[in-house]
Design a protein around this motif. Structure first.
Motif, mmCIF file in Angstrom:
data_model
loop_
_atom_site.group_PDB
_atom_site.id
_atom_site.type_symbol
_atom_site.label_atom_id
_atom_site.label_comp_id
_atom_site.label_asym_id
_atom_site.label_seq_id
_atom_site.Cartn_x
_atom_site.Cartn_y
_atom_site.Cartn_z
ATOM 1 N N PRO A 133 0.784 -1.370 -0.126
ATOM 2 C CA PRO A 133 0.105 0.101 -0.113
ATOM 3 C C PRO A 133 0.805 1.204 -0.142
ATOM 4 O O PRO A 133 0.299 2.282 -0.556
ATOM 5 N N ILE A 136 0.508 3.004 -3.324
ATOM 6 C CA ILE A 136 -0.857 3.737 -3.417
ATOM 7 C C ILE A 136 -0.529 4.940 -2.740
ATOM 8 O O ILE A 136 -0.904 5.854 -3.297
ATOM 9 N N LEU A 137 0.033 5.098 -1.638
ATOM 10 C CA LEU A 137 0.271 6.298 -0.812
ATOM 11 C C LEU A 137 1.099 7.252 -1.468
ATOM 12 O O LEU A 137 0.637 8.536 -1.561
ATOM 13 N N VAL A 155 -0.867 8.479 -4.600
ATOM 14 C CA VAL A 155 -1.884 9.718 -4.034
ATOM 15 C C VAL A 155 -1.291 10.923 -3.704
ATOM 16 O O VAL A 155 -1.553 12.027 -3.898
ATOM 17 N N LEU A 156 -0.111 10.940 -2.989
ATOM 18 C CA LEU A 156 0.667 11.923 -2.594
ATOM 19 C C LEU A 156 1.079 12.827 -3.724
ATOM 20 O O LEU A 156 1.232 14.065 -3.958
ATOM 21 N N GLY A 199 -1.838 14.593 -4.919
ATOM 22 C CA GLY A 199 -2.115 15.547 -4.174
ATOM 23 C C GLY A 199 -1.129 16.791 -4.279
ATOM 24 O O GLY A 199 -1.675 17.847 -4.334
ATOM 25 N N LEU A 235 -8.637 11.752 -2.528
ATOM 26 C CA LEU A 235 -7.091 11.707 -2.414
ATOM 27 C C LEU A 235 -6.902 11.838 -0.699
ATOM 28 O O LEU A 235 -5.897 11.154 -0.203
ATOM 29 N N LEU A 265 -7.676 8.446 1.365
ATOM 30 C CA LEU A 265 -6.754 7.612 0.889
ATOM 31 C C LEU A 265 -5.179 7.937 1.775
ATOM 32 O O LEU A 265 -4.879 6.844 2.112
ATOM 33 N N THR A 266 -5.215 9.078 1.919
ATOM 34 C CA THR A 266 -3.929 9.334 2.291
ATOM 35 C C THR A 266 -4.037 9.162 3.705
ATOM 36 O O THR A 266 -3.034 8.475 4.562
ATOM 37 N N ILE A 284 -4.169 5.266 4.666
ATOM 38 C CA ILE A 284 -2.933 4.369 4.641
ATOM 39 C C ILE A 284 -2.052 4.983 5.668
ATOM 40 O O ILE A 284 -1.163 4.131 6.438
ATOM 41 N N GLY A 285 -1.741 6.496 5.598
ATOM 42 C CA GLY A 285 -0.753 6.953 6.582
ATOM 43 C C GLY A 285 -1.255 6.776 8.051
ATOM 44 O O GLY A 285 -0.197 6.436 8.960
#
Lengths: 174, 497
Positions: free
Chosen positions: A3, A6-7, A10-11, A14, B469, B472-473, B476-477
């Motif tokens: 994952p 994915i992070l 996504v970042l 962003g 977004l 999801l961040t 997972i974070g």
């Protein structure tokens, strides 16, 4: 696929959104009211509204495609024996990125040109979008159906699951 | 034949509504338990599940809003449709097998039920059910209003019912919907979806063929008319612009994996292995129906610009006006029935998941369990339908922003709330209940804040994409930052498969 990928994707997306907030929008990016019909909108001059951000948009599109591909691979590449599926999915992603880039080049070439040549009734960039970009995305769905028994649910996994259901029922009855 | 246009259209819609009532009576005899009512007894085959998935996805928005968007904005909204392949890839690989396994192993009857089994927390169940309930109210009110308006516009052409009120139309159309949803639950819903899906797919192809034959020079003439007026309208971004289109593309591709009315159907299949060809059936039906979306939109825009058709009152009139003016009366009848079908197939799915959230999940999350859940499920269905109908009428007459407000708890919020907790969480042992709760709550807050405070986003980026977004961040974070959770052995075992 972990994952953390994915992070990361996504970042990156962003960061694009934050970055876009910091730059000025080109004039007429969202189109304008039609001078004659109030229920319609017009796009205006392609070069003027998309020229300054075309490659930024291309990069944003690439980041989205990579994020979507990461999500597919995260769901698909779980457990052993799925390495070959990983290669197919990566190949599909590369092909998809290539067509996305082709679409952008075709759109760039249409700036300020005369009446377009039509391919299956559409100008080149839209024809690439509908007749190539869209069908190629089906490769991801095709991998699921065609490789179901090999990559999604093997006979061994199915047997283990049935055993698990049986054990769970017996535990419940106790 | 032209003189019979109105009776044919009304007759087709009438026959379709009678079929829905018949299916409701048939399903009543086969619905004996809560599992039958909410999960169709987990007995659905490939064809019926595939068609139910696509017809629930392609709502009234696809038949009315979609052509309207193409009419107003050119090719921009096609980016919503061309996500199909990736949407399917993401949802199928992440959820197809896993969710169906959870459903059988833990005997779940709703998505929040499965979420509670996965995370072992009632608070997560509660938040998932709350997100679903809020979304259902907005979506359902919109669908009911659309259904009543279509009925009213159809009856306006008759002598006897020309003055029929919107309230009466809401009552009539909702009564049919409510009848088969209350009697037969999800079983009636999916079998009417089968009829609805077939009608929608056939209608999509036939209308597309009609749309391209309206112009003497074929579709090329229509495209060149549009190009001469504004080349960008037939370019890949339409009039919306590149970044806006891409944000739609992202939100619709990922968000599909969080649509509860769609993913819940995955849990209803006969077996895990039967899911193999379901996506192919769903994609096929969706593509056939999408032809109507693009075909009518482009044709009506070209007809108006070319002076062959007066300007429409609103973009949403594109499909009804096209059918009344250009389609053969029998085809118009089939498509108007298809239009009702599209709206009802989505509305019935929402009614069912809303009732499950109201009578099954929220009471359980609060530590209560109704004794006769099947009866309560039927009562819950009525309560939700009546509340949504009243809400739709109130917002229509008093405050038209209300439905739009709750409407934002639609695709974007479902996606942002449920994709992390369900799509990722069901495949990742390290995902924690806290992360799931924060992701769901943040998506509700962010989407509502963007809508209520009218926060402008740069380059036309959709608010739902930003919420997605962020959730999801956070999901997972927070999971990485938290201590690895201890899982139930059965959950761990099923996640190893």
């Amino acid at each position: 696929m972990r994952p953390v990928w994915i992070l990361c994707s996504v970042l990156v997306l962003g960061a694009f959104v934050v970055g876009l907030a910091l730059i000025d929008e080109p004039p007429g990016l969202h189109g304008r009211s039609h001078p004659e019909f109030k229920t319609l909108r017009q796009g205006g001059d392609a070069a003027l509204r998309h020229g300054p951000i075309l490659w930024l948009g291309w990069a944003f599109g690439c980041a989205i495609i990579l994020c979507l591909s990461t999500l597919v691979q995260f769901g698909a590449l779980r457990g052993r024996g799925r390495e070959s599926l990983g290669w197919w999915l990566r190949l599909a992603t590369l092909l998809y990125l290539g067509i996305w880039t082709w679409l952008i080049f075709a759109y760039r070439a249409s700036f300020g040109s005369g009446p377009p040549e039509l391919y299956l009734t559409l100008p080149a960039p839209s024809a690439i979008m509908i007749f190539i970009f869209w069908p190629v995305s089906m490769l991801f769905a095709a991998c699921f159906a065609l490789g179901f028994r090999r990559w999604v649910l093997t006979e061994e996994e199915e047997a283990r699951f049935e055993q698990l259901v049986l054990e769970n029922r017996e535990r419940g009855e106790d | 034949m032209e003189a019979l246009r109105q009776p044919i259209i009304l007759g087709s819609v009438g026959v379709y509504l009678l079929i829905c009532l018949g299916v409701g009576i048939w399903a009543l005899r086969r619905t004996h338990s809560t599992s039958d009512f909410f999960m169709a007894g987990r007995e659905l085959g490939v064809l019926i599940t595939g068609i139910a998935i696509f017809s629930s996805t392609m709502s009234g928005f696809g038949f009315v809003g979609g052509p309207g968007l193409v009419y107003a904005l050119g090719m921009a909204s096609v980016w919503i449709v061309i996500t199909t392949g990736l949407t399917s890839g993401i949802s199928d690989f992440m959820l197809g097998k896993r969710l169906r396994m959870f459903a059988e192993l833990f005997d779940t009857v709703s998505l929040p039920d499965a979420v509670a089994a996965r995370y072992g927390r009632e608070s997560t169940r509660f938040l998932a059910a709350l997100a679903i309930l809020l979304g259902v109210m907005g979506y359902l009110a919109t669908q009911m209003l659309a259904m009543a308006k279509v009925l009213q516009s159809l009856l306006a052409g008759t002598d006897r019912f020309a003055e029929i009120s919107l309230v009466t139309c809401v009552v009539v159309s909702c009564s049919v919907l409510l009848f088969y949803c209350v009697t037969g639950g999800i079983l009636a819903s999916v079998y009417t979806d089968l009829v609805q899906g077939i009608v929608m797919a056939i209608a999509g192809v036939l209308v597309f063929l009609t749309a391209i034959s309206v112009f003497e020079g074929g579709p090329s003439e229509a495209i060149m008319t549009l190009w001469r007026d504004d080349p960008e309208s037939v370019g890949p971004w339409g009039t919306l612009g590149m970044i806006g289109c891409l944000s739609w593309y992202f939100m619709f591709a990922v968000g599909a994996a969080g649509q509860p009315h769609v993913v819940t159907k995955v849990m209803m299949t006969k077996s895990v292995r039967s899911y193999r060809f379901i996506p192919a059936v769903a994609i096929g039906g969706y593509l056939m129906t999408a032809l109507l979306w693009v075909g009518i939109g482009l044709a009506m825009r070209a007809l108006v610009i070319g002076g062959q058709q007066p300007e429409l009152v609103s973009p949403d009139a594109a499909a009804p006006v096209f059918l009344q003016a250009y389609a053969h009366p029998i085809l118009a009848g089939v498509v108007f029935a298809g239009l009702f079908a599209a709206i009802m197939s989505t509305a019935d799915a929402f009614l069912n998941i809303g009732a499950a959230a109201l009578v099954h999940d929220i009471p359980r999350a609060l530590g209560r369990k109704p004794s006769n859940e099947l009866t309560w499920a039927r009562i819950g269905t009525v309560v939700i339908a009546v509340a949504a109908a009243l809400f739709a009428l109130y917002s229509h007459y008093q405050n038209d922003r209300l439905v739009a407000l709750l409407g934002v708890f639609g695709w974007g919020t479902f996606g942002a709330a449920l994709v992390p907790a369900v799509g990722i969480g069901f495949n990742w042992k390290r995902a924690t209940p806290l992360a799931a709760n924060v992701a769901i709550a943040s998506s509700l807050i962010v989407n509502l804040a963007i809508e209520v405070l009218d926060i402008p986003l740069p380059f036309g980026i959709h608010g739902g994409s930003v919420a997605l977004l962020l959730s999801l961040t956070l999901f997972i974070g927070i999971s990485y930052a938290s201590k690895r959770p201890k899982l139930d052995p059965a959950v761990e075992a099923v996640m190893d498969l």
